[in-house]
Design an enzyme around this catalytic site. Structure first.
Site, PDB file in Angstrom:
ATOM      1  CD  GLU A 171      10.644  44.698  14.100  1.00 49.28           C
ATOM      2  OE1 GLU A 171       9.621  44.012  13.992  1.00 49.28           O
ATOM      3  OE2 GLU A 171      11.003  45.194  15.177  1.00 49.28           O
ATOM      4  CD  GLU A 361      10.344  49.415  16.251  1.00 47.58           C
ATOM      5  OE1 GLU A 361       9.847  48.460  16.900  1.00 47.58           O
ATOM      6  OE2 GLU A 361      10.045  49.663  15.069  1.00 47.58           O
TER       7      GLU A 361
END
Ligand code: FCB
Length: 458
Positions: A171, A361
């Protein structure tokens, strides 16, 4: 219409099923084993930054409970485990001398997984930058990208004979924007131009690392994990469609376009103007080619969607996220929107055509309570998991090459600025005693995986 229940017997036999964690969120042992300080140690020690003054000093004490946790992972019946490596455990100064004790910890982790028949997925950077590198400017300077490539080479050399899946970054949008833009995360800096400088150096770090990993781990698959969410216009108007497109540009395209060889999106460069890394001369000739190093998969972290309305004069993006009424929300006030996962996956396949997609995720936080019977009946999380598995399956039916799914998270852990207040685990952790207890969602996932195995006879 998405079916809200996944069908276990329609998943390919070789599908990757896993759980995910990250180093700072679970390991603890912050001052042990030769680990140097990270930006998260510094941030947590700064009053007012993390809820309740919580820190990752102990976290889930995973560093000392490795074998117990490996047994726990195995008991779920997953075939993969995504963890991250703490850069400051390997290179306490950020570069230079390697700390053998740190490497040894990950050797034990990888060997323990393999001994249990679980495939290790190693993320090299999940936000714990060595503090000495931040002292030199952190991600706002180019030298940090070069230091990352060195560190990636060290880890690929150390683990590449056994680890076949490396994720460079987790991320980068969060590292860049939450870390340097709004300052909610470490290192807590607040400058828009700095946050975009950071985004460029993060992407460059990824691009420089890919060939270094391949050099030392030629058999490994290499990819990047982005936090992506599908953006929708609040109203079906040109203005709101424009807002959704800008949100998509900020969150998704700014990362996807350069990784997939298109260079930075010009509409966003124009919108940023003086604050863009281009205007500041930070994007050197050849950088975009470096960032476009071919990868083997795209990792997707997805939690919610963005519904956007046009908001002239609101920040630099001139767009505002709205909170649709009548939807369900998780504890973070994130909207539960499984259909948006289908839309996102199908769009990624159509627009970027990655060789493989992995959900690295996906999960939810709810205010769990431990019942008198000692278990957590986390119906909300169970339903979230079930509906997102169904949404993923729907996308696969529509041509998205999804090859795996990792639930976030194996266990409750240090949830960054929220400290221990927000629980995302499918396993409950009592942070006083460190006792781990499987939640109802964990039982659901375990039983679902058993059904998928039974269906294909493995
Ligand atoms: C993601 C992070 C992960 C976790 C979840 C809830 O953005 O990658 O570490 O905090 O959110």
């Amino acid at each position: 219409m998405t079916n809200h229940t996944p069908t276990p017997d329609r998943f390919p036999a070789r599908f990757t099923w896993g759980v995910a964690t990250s180093s700072y969120q679970i390991e603890g042992a912050a001052c042990e084993g030769g680990r140097g300080p990270s930006i998260w140690d510094t941030f947590c020690a700064t009053p007012g930054k993390v809820r309740g003054g919580d820190t990752g000093d102990v976290a889930c004490d995973h560093y000392h409970r490795l074998d117990e946790d490996l047994d726990l992972i195995a008991s779920l019946g997953v075939n993969a485990y995504r963890f991250s490596i703490a850069w400051p455990r390997i290179l306490p100064q950020g570069r230079g001398e390697v700390n053998a004790e740190g490497v040894d910890f990950y050797n034990r982790l990888v060997n323990g997984l393999l001994a249990r028949g679980i495939t290790p997925w190693a993320t090299l950077y999940h936000w714990d930058l060595p503090q000495p590198l931040e002292d030199e400017g952190g991600w706002t300077v180019r030298s940090t990208a070069e230091a990352f490539a060195e560190y990636a080479a060290v880890m690929a050399e150390a683990l590449g004979d056994r680890v076949r899946h490396f994720i460079t970054l987790n991320e980068p949008w969060c590292s860049a924007f939450l870390g340097y833009g709004n300052g909610v995360h470490a290192p807590g800096r607040t400058d828009l131009a700095d946050s975009f400088a950071a985004s460029h150096h993060l992407l460059l770090a990824h691009g420089l690392a890919v060939p270094r990993i391949r050099e030392h781990a030629p058999e490994a698959q290499v990819g990047i994990t982005l936090n992506l969410h599908h953006a929708y216009p609040a109203q079906d108007t040109d203005a709101d469609r424009g807002a959704a497109r800008r949100s998509d540009g900020f969150q998704n395209r700014w990362y996807l376009d350069p990784v997939y060889g298109r260079g930075y999106p010009q509409d966003m460069v124009a919108l940023l103007g003086e604050a863009s890394p281009q205007a500041r001369g930070l994007v050197h000739p050849g950088d975009e080619a470096t960032i476009a190093a071919p990868t083997d998969f795209l990792g997707i972290n997805m939690y919610t969607r963005a519904v956007m309305e046009d908001a002239p004069g609101d920040g630099w993006l001139h767009a505002r996220q709205i909170r649709p009424e009548g939807s369900d929300y998780t504890g973070f006030d994130w909207e539960v929107a499984p259909e948006s996962l289908t839309d996102l996956l199908v769009r990624l396949q159509e627009d970027y055509n990655p060789p493989a997609l992995y959900i690295t995720e996906n999960g939810s936080t709810y205010p769990d309570t431990v019942s008198e019977d000692g278990t957590v009946h986390d119906e909300g999380r169970t339903r979230y998991l079930e509906s997102h598995l169904a949404a993923m399956q729907e996308a696969m039916g529509r041509g998205a090459k999804v090859r795996g799914y990792f639930a976030w998270s194996l266990m409750d852990n240090f949830e960054w600025a929220e400290g221990y207040d927000k629980r995302f685990g499918i396993v409950h952790v009592d942070f006083e005693t460190q006792a781990r207890t499987l939640k109802a969602s964990g039982r659901y996932y375990r039983d679902f995986l058993a059904q998928t195995r039974a269906a294909v006879g493995v």
